[in-house]
Design an enzyme around this catalytic site. Structure first.
Site, mmCIF file in Angstrom:
data_model
loop_
_atom_site.group_PDB
_atom_site.id
_atom_site.type_symbol
_atom_site.label_atom_id
_atom_site.label_comp_id
_atom_site.label_asym_id
_atom_site.label_seq_id
_atom_site.Cartn_x
_atom_site.Cartn_y
_atom_site.Cartn_z
ATOM 1 N N CYS A 127 0.809 -1.218 0.000
ATOM 2 C CA CYS A 127 0.000 0.000 0.000
ATOM 3 C C CYS A 127 0.842 1.266 0.000
ATOM 4 O O CYS A 127 0.357 2.320 -0.391
ATOM 5 C CB CYS A 127 -0.904 0.020 1.223
ATOM 6 N N HIS B 129 12.109 2.746 5.997
ATOM 7 C CA HIS B 129 12.219 1.327 5.632
ATOM 8 C C HIS B 129 12.864 0.565 6.786
ATOM 9 O O HIS B 129 13.985 0.875 7.186
ATOM 10 C CB HIS B 129 13.062 1.173 4.371
ATOM 11 N N HIS C 2 -5.476 18.564 6.568
ATOM 12 C CA HIS C 2 -6.204 17.373 6.141
ATOM 13 C C HIS C 2 -5.285 16.158 6.248
ATOM 14 O O HIS C 2 -4.070 16.258 6.044
ATOM 15 C CB HIS C 2 -6.696 17.521 4.698
ATOM 16 N N HIS D 280 -4.100 5.801 4.832
ATOM 17 C CA HIS D 280 -4.474 4.679 3.969
ATOM 18 C C HIS D 280 -5.611 3.862 4.564
ATOM 19 O O HIS D 280 -5.545 3.413 5.706
ATOM 20 C CB HIS D 280 -3.271 3.773 3.724
ATOM 21 N N HIS E 101 -15.436 2.583 3.712
ATOM 22 C CA HIS E 101 -16.830 2.162 3.638
ATOM 23 C C HIS E 101 -17.320 2.078 2.195
ATOM 24 O O HIS E 101 -17.966 1.097 1.812
ATOM 25 C CB HIS E 101 -17.707 3.146 4.419
ATOM 26 N N ASN F 299 -10.703 -1.524 0.711
ATOM 27 C CA ASN F 299 -9.253 -1.333 0.704
ATOM 28 C C ASN F 299 -8.771 -1.431 -0.741
ATOM 29 O O ASN F 299 -8.683 -2.512 -1.299
ATOM 30 C CB ASN F 299 -8.599 -2.409 1.571
#
Length: 527
Positions: free
Chosen positions: A255, A334, A418, A422, A451, A455
């Site tokens: 992702c 990482h 804002h 994810h 919703h 995903n």
């Protein structure tokens, strides 16, 4: 599905949660003590140093600008007679004039050359799947039962996941998985990829009026579907792009690959001036459906859904007039050097040779540690000076002088207007809301995206950004924080600033339904 993501609570017991990294089909039970660590605990000092390193690298510019302002103010105070006397003195001091001129030219040159090219987000488009691909919970369970692959325990487990997932009943699955039996072959997977990528790109080219041959850089990320020729080659072939286009195809990054792609495009735009870059973020479900009964691999079937986004970037200063955002920062973390982090999301076969992704029970703790490292590095770049001084002062008091003072976590709401977290699952959204002390409004885009679309892996942060725009909330100067997780283990952030106040888009994934959101999402949705 992408190799990385967030989890979602899926067990009736309040002391357990199931979580998952997007892009990899995974599920796991996690005890409450393994949830995201409380960020009010100690912070690793070396990552604070890394963050402040970014400030030191711009020290020359920070020192030069005040000096230039001081000289300008001093000259402004001088009257005509003083200016004439200075000129007369300089006429008889050629060496001083030459030295001052050389220093001025050198300083201006260093300043201009050290400035990175601005990277503008001209526009972007999110794919809206067809109406006939919607999958209600009852249809999902009916197909799962009729497929013959799942035993009773696996079916009941999937039902509980759906009830607690935070997903609605208007998400989408590819056409191939609506059939009985499912037709998960290479041709169907290519069809899914083409429908998503080309749908988003067609809309992007139509909105921006940019021709495909004008694109100089193309970056595509998709974690678990990497055909030959590549997805980037499919796009070049479809739109007949020019022969010297620089293409990149990223796989296996989960992702977080969307932010990685933005960072790569940014670096390429620093090298190649006066051009456009397109980033395409997507995931492919068709060939990554799990047909076994191992509970830790069933979760992606319930959470991952069809989605994709195409983003047009440019380093042309002329594009600032119509651009939506300017890229301010990208910060990548990482943790792959640690074996536990590296293996916490691991693709493998189960005992019956069905391919899936195993998820470590330490996933939430690892994700929390990666997030803490990322925000510790990001903080000095975005936080107001008052917050930085307070945070750093207390940290030094604790680490250097061993003073027993309460740790201070900076208020990131002072840095960002804002948040695009994810939408990998309900649990991590909950944890970030609590640990970053966000309000319900701040996490609304993430919850509503989960919703409505489920995903969608690396593209979910773009559906969330479009949600904010569709609500008419994006004002000139607003800062947006996009944050995503990925296998490896990675946590990556991108910070954007709105170039202008944005009106709700006339076309987009939320246009047809934005007035019905936000909706109340029950803890358990019975169907």
């Amino acid at each position: 599905m992408a190799n990385g993501g967030e989890g979602s609570p899926m067990h009736p017991s309040p002391s357990e949660q199931h979580s998952m990294l997007h892009g990899e089909r995974v599920a796991v039970q996690i005890n409450s003590r393994r949830r995201l660590p409380d960020f009010l605990q100690s912070v690793n000092l070396k990552y604070v140093k890394l963050g402040y390193h970014y400030l030191i690298t711009h020290l020359v510019i920070l020192l030069f600008i005040p000096l230039l302002l001081a000289v300008t103010l001093e000259v402004g105070r001088m009257g005509p007679e003083e200016m004439w006397q200075l000129w007369v003195n300089l006429q008889f001091n050629l060496v001083s004039v030459l030295i001052c001129s050389a220093l001025l030219v050198f300083g201006v040159t260093v300043y201009v050359m050290s400035r990175p090219r601005p990277v503008y987000l001209v526009d972007y488009a999110c794919h809206l799947p067809a109406e006939n691909t919607r999958v209600k919970f009852s249809l999902f369970m009916d197909h799962s039962e009729k497929s013959g692959f799942f035993d009773e325990r696996a079916l009941e487990f999937q039902r509980k996941i759906l009830e607690r997932s935070g997903l609605g009943e208007e998400t989408h699955l590819p056409v191939s998985l609506h059939r009985l039996p499912a037709n998960a072959n290479m041709a169907e997977a290519r069809n899914e990829a083409e429908e998503v990528m080309f749908g988003a790109l067609d809309e992007l080219f139509e909105k921006t009026k940019v021709k495909p041959k004008d694109i100089g850089i193309l970056v595509v990320n998709c974690s678990l579907f990497n055909p030959t020729p590549s997805l980037s080659a499919m796009i070049v072939n479809k739109y007949h792009m020019r022969g010297n286009i620089r293409t990149y195809n990223l796989g296996g990054m989960g992702c977080s690959a969307g932010v990685i792609s933005i960072d790569l495009a940014k670096d390429m735009l620093q090298v190649h001036g006066g051009t456009y870059a397109i980033v395409v973020s997507t995931e492919n479900i068709t060939q990554n459906w799990y047909y076994g009964n191992r509970r830790s691999m069933l979760i992606p079937n319930c959470l991952f859904r069809v989605g994709g986004a195409a983003i047009l970037l440019s380093n042309k200063r002329s594009e600032k007039r119509r651009a939506k955002y300017q890229l301010v920062h990208t910060v990548r973390t990482h943790k792959g050097a640690d074996d536990k982090c590296f293996r916490c999301v691991y693709q493998e076969e189960d005992e019956k040779n069905f391919m899936g992704v195993s998820l470590s029970k330490d996933l939430m703790a690892i994700a929390g540690d990666a997030l803490k490292t990322n925000i510790t590095t990001l903080g000095p770049l975005v936080l107001p000076l008052s917050e930085q001084l307070l945070f750093f002062g207390i940290l030094v008091a604790r680490k250097v002088f061993n003073m027993k003072v309460k740790p201070y976590i900076p208020d990131f709401k002072l840095a960002f207007d804002h948040f695009c977290i994810h939408a990998g699952g309900r649990a991590v959204i909950d944890e970030l809301e609590k640990n970053l002390q966000l309000t319900k409004d701040h996490v609304e885009p993430s919850r509503m995206t989960l919703h409505r679309f489920g995903n969608t892996s690396s593209s979910s942060i773009w559906y969330e950004l479009n949600y904010i725009e569709s609500k008419g909330r994006m004002k000139k100067g607003d800062r947006v924080w996009q944050i995503a997780f990925g296998s490896g283990f990675k946590c990556n952030s991108a910070v954007w600033q709105a170039v202008r106040t944005l009106k709700p888009p006339a076309r987009g994934p939320w246009t047809h339904c934005i007035d019905s959101y936000p909706v109340k999402i029950p803890e358990v949705y019975k169907f």
